[in-house]
Write a protein that holds these residues in place. Structure first.
Motif, PDB file in Angstrom:
ATOM      1  N   ASP A   7       0.833  -1.203   0.000  1.00 44.37           N
ATOM      2  CA  ASP A   7       0.000   0.000   0.000  1.00 44.37           C
ATOM      3  C   ASP A   7       0.870   1.256   0.000  1.00 44.37           C
ATOM      4  N   ILE A   8       1.918   1.225  -0.781  1.00 49.38           N
ATOM      5  CA  ILE A   8       2.916   2.295  -0.740  1.00 49.38           C
ATOM      6  C   ILE A   8       2.300   3.661  -1.085  1.00 49.38           C
ATOM      7  N   ASN A   9       2.645   4.658  -0.273  1.00 53.65           N
ATOM      8  CA  ASN A   9       2.162   6.029  -0.494  1.00 53.65           C
ATOM      9  C   ASN A   9       3.243   6.858  -1.155  1.00 53.65           C
ATOM     10  N   SER A  10       2.820   7.992  -1.690  1.00 55.45           N
ATOM     11  CA  SER A  10       3.851   8.916  -2.153  1.00 55.45           C
ATOM     12  C   SER A  10       4.370   9.680  -0.935  1.00 55.45           C
ATOM     13  N   LEU A  11       5.549  10.236  -1.078  1.00 54.32           N
ATOM     14  CA  LEU A  11       6.168  10.944   0.043  1.00 54.32           C
ATOM     15  C   LEU A  11       5.619  12.366   0.102  1.00 54.32           C
ATOM     16  N   THR A  12       4.635  12.588   0.954  1.00 64.64           N
ATOM     17  CA  THR A  12       4.043  13.921   1.053  1.00 64.64           C
ATOM     18  C   THR A  12       4.183  14.432   2.479  1.00 64.64           C
ATOM     19  N   ILE A  13       4.009  15.730   2.630  1.00 64.29           N
ATOM     20  CA  ILE A  13       3.983  16.272   3.989  1.00 64.29           C
ATOM     21  C   ILE A  13       2.528  16.409   4.427  1.00 64.29           C
ATOM     22  N   ALA A  14       2.322  16.900   5.639  1.00 58.51           N
ATOM     23  CA  ALA A  14       0.969  16.985   6.176  1.00 58.51           C
ATOM     24  C   ALA A  14       0.171  18.062   5.463  1.00 58.51           C
ATOM     25  N   GLU A  15      -1.145  17.989   5.659  1.00 60.21           N
ATOM     26  CA  GLU A  15      -2.009  18.955   4.974  1.00 60.21           C
ATOM     27  C   GLU A  15      -2.175  20.259   5.768  1.00 60.21           C
ATOM     28  N   ASN A  16      -1.522  20.325   6.912  1.00 65.47           N
ATOM     29  CA  ASN A  16      -1.599  21.543   7.730  1.00 65.47           C
ATOM     30  C   ASN A  16      -1.158  22.760   6.937  1.00 65.47           C
TER      31      ASN A  16
END
Lengths: 395, 395
Positions: A7-16
């Motif tokens: 279930d690999i995700n892309s490397l993102t930061i938080a939505e804050n």
């Protein structure tokens, strides 16, 4: 063989959202221009031109010589907390009601302590940008209630009723207002205290400019029962030491104990030597503060006089009652505040802060900090006045 | 008439957990006992007995004399960031990759930046309590993976695989570990870097004790591509100045720019004079650091020798490879770590920290800080050893 998840995700930061403080971005831009050889007049930061009290510097060096390099209690230095208690008029406030932290950080700490995610927080705008960015940081629902130029940006009973009706978890007020210089009236604060207690609303009162009011009486929230009130204040402005990053909160013991846990979680404690230095002078600095006050109001008056003589700007400001800012309506430039700040920095070498930083409805304003050297401030403001003289209007 | 809402709530605070840092609560208790006239031996805080470098003190006073009381860039003082770049071996790291903040606060800032609410974060326990309390502060899902005494609390390939399988947003490691003193192997860190990149997992590497390793080579995460890595470190331990509250982060430019916004939101900036003082000595302090290292490892060895001679404690510790802590198994006392700390403070006047602060499975441990004066530390540890001599066991 390294494991690879399905279930690999892309490397993102938080939505804050992180919005910071616009004036620090402008400071960085101005410093860049300065490093290229330009001389910039700084009207963007609330950084006083005054030297700190002489005894404070002495106490700081003494404390450094005495090897105060270690950890401190998360509540802050006891001598400093005792000094703060002595300065508060309410006799029910004792050392258990006081904690040391950075005033700017205390805004986030107090909101974090009081509010769950998505809780509603009211600010009366225009106001200090950190209230807005702290709410974003903590995923709180911010509601801005606009104060009006025609009321001299004072808080009215109608504004308070509007705030309470929208059912907030907390209300933040900033009397001795940054950026307008408004000082709220005693009777309206009485009303605010009453309705907040009646409706179980938390009240955060930022009183950073309390000792820098002139020509009016200042009314602190420290005179009310603190069961629902957190007062935040800072030593930055009264002692001309914004770089110390030292302030304090006053509230009931339960809140103060929780804020100590917040301190311990976030940064453990603050330096001993800066706290010690302030503790040495806090009860003997009335003369210094009144001198700063006198010089500040003198310069403000000079600037107001200049503006009052300008054909284009004479109706574009409210004379401040505290602090060292002027919130200037620049709508006659036909530029937004952001565009105006960009233009006036690049073409006139004057740095100031766009009004939208202080509330989303105020992008036809800019904030001028009237706290640099007299000559620089007068020159900076004169350049702004001159700019308005160079443009023609369809009036 | 004041407005009263119909949907009136009770006055409550938020549901967030605030746990702080246990060692600061113990410090407060110990100080209270001291104020009552008791002499307490402090083995609870990682506060070195050494004087800071002489030149640092000189630079600090010079900076104070030169009136550096103003605001600084939210990124930190440029001279200090340049100094840090020079100390990093990776030639791809430049000033855009470095930001100044308080190291303890950077943990919360980094987690806030990377994680949305309820995201999963892995820590390998026992570990520094702030990782745990920061996750609570930010409403993140914390998963503790216990490292094992029998592996000398080293990170293994199996631990890493277990971490990745649980699908975290971020993993925090602390090599040069507080409280175990473990230094993770180069090959295992290679593996960790590989699987985290492969699975788009953020990696926060707290390298506060990197320069305080002895008898082993230290491997920094700064040698890897920083697209998913944030390195956090502090000046507190290497220069014996925990009270300065100064540290830094190294990462890619996007992350550093966001952390500057986080700084601006939370506390604006840090004092100039402390940053300036460190910038003056950062590149010329190798001798000071190696001297601190030498003296620290000397004292650690003395304490280990004492423990190794104790019938009851000779198998209750792992000799540390870095830092100045010993994580001691006190299960033979039949007390929990919390009870043990309470008892040893009240009856033997020795302050230490319960193991449960470092991970929920470690309440049969306590952490001893081996960083006070040699005589005090030896006496404190001897009292603990003596205590074990006074109790009888059913063995």
């Amino acid at each position: 063989m390294p494991t690879e998840r399905k279930d690999i995700n892309s490397l993102t930061i938080a939505e804050n959202n992180l919005s910071g403080q616009e004036m620090f971005k402008i400071l960085d831009k101005a410093k860049k221009l300065e490093s290229m050889g330009k001389k910039i007049i700084h009207l963007e930061l609330g950084q006083a031109r005054f030297q700190p009290p002489v005894n404070l510097k002495k106490a700081l060096i003494k404390s450094i010589m005495e090897k105060n390099y270690g950890y401190c209690s998360s509540f802050g230095l006891i001598e400093l907390r005792e000094g703060i208690v002595k300065k508060v008029s309410n006799i029910n406030v004792n050392i258990d009601n006081v904690i040391i932290s950075t005033a700017n950080l205390l805004i986030t700490q107090a909101l974090h302590l009081l509010c769950n995610i998505n809780d509603k927080v009211i600010v009366f705008t225009p106001t200090f940008p950190t209230y807005i960015s702290s709410c974003q940081f903590l995923n709180l629902q911010l509601k801005e209630i606009n104060l009006e130029f025609k009321n001299n940006f004072n808080l009215t009973i109608e504004d308070i009723d509007l705030a309470v009706k929208s059912n907030p978890r907390a209300i933040i007020i900033n009397s001795g207002n940054n950026p307008t210089g408004a000082v709220y009236s005693s009777s309206n604060l009485d009303y605010l205290d009453k309705v907040c207690k009646l409706n179980n609303i938390w009240l955060i009162s930022d009183e950073t400019y309390r000792d820098l009011s002139y020509g009016v009486s200042y009314h602190s929230m420290d005179r009310y029962d603190n069961k629902n009130i957190i007062i935040i204040s800072s030593f930055s402005k009264i002692f001309s030491i914004p770089g110390f990053r030292l302030g304090f909160a006053i509230s009931n013991k339960m809140i103060i104990d929780k804020l100590a846990l917040s301190n311990a979680t976030l940064f453990s404690c603050l330096p001993i030597f800066t706290q010690f230095a302030i503790s040495e002078i806090i009860c003997t600095s009335d003369k210094y503060i009144s001198n700063v006050n006198h010089k500040t109001s003198f310069l403000i008056k000079k600037v107001i006089l200049l503006l009052s003589k300008s054909k284009w700007l004479k109706s574009s400001y409210v004379a401040p009652k505290s602090g060292f800012y002027i919130f200037l309506d620049i709508s006659k430039s036909n530029l937004s505040g952001v565009e105006f700040c960009e233009m006036i920095l690049n073409k006139y070498s004057v740095a100031c802060t766009p009004g939208v930083s202080f509330g989303q409805s105020f992008d036809s304003y800019v904030r001028l900090s009237i706290c640099g050297k007299n000559k620089d401030v007068i020159q900076g403001v004169s350049r702004i006045i001159n700019y308005f003289g160079t443009i023609s209007y369809d009036e």
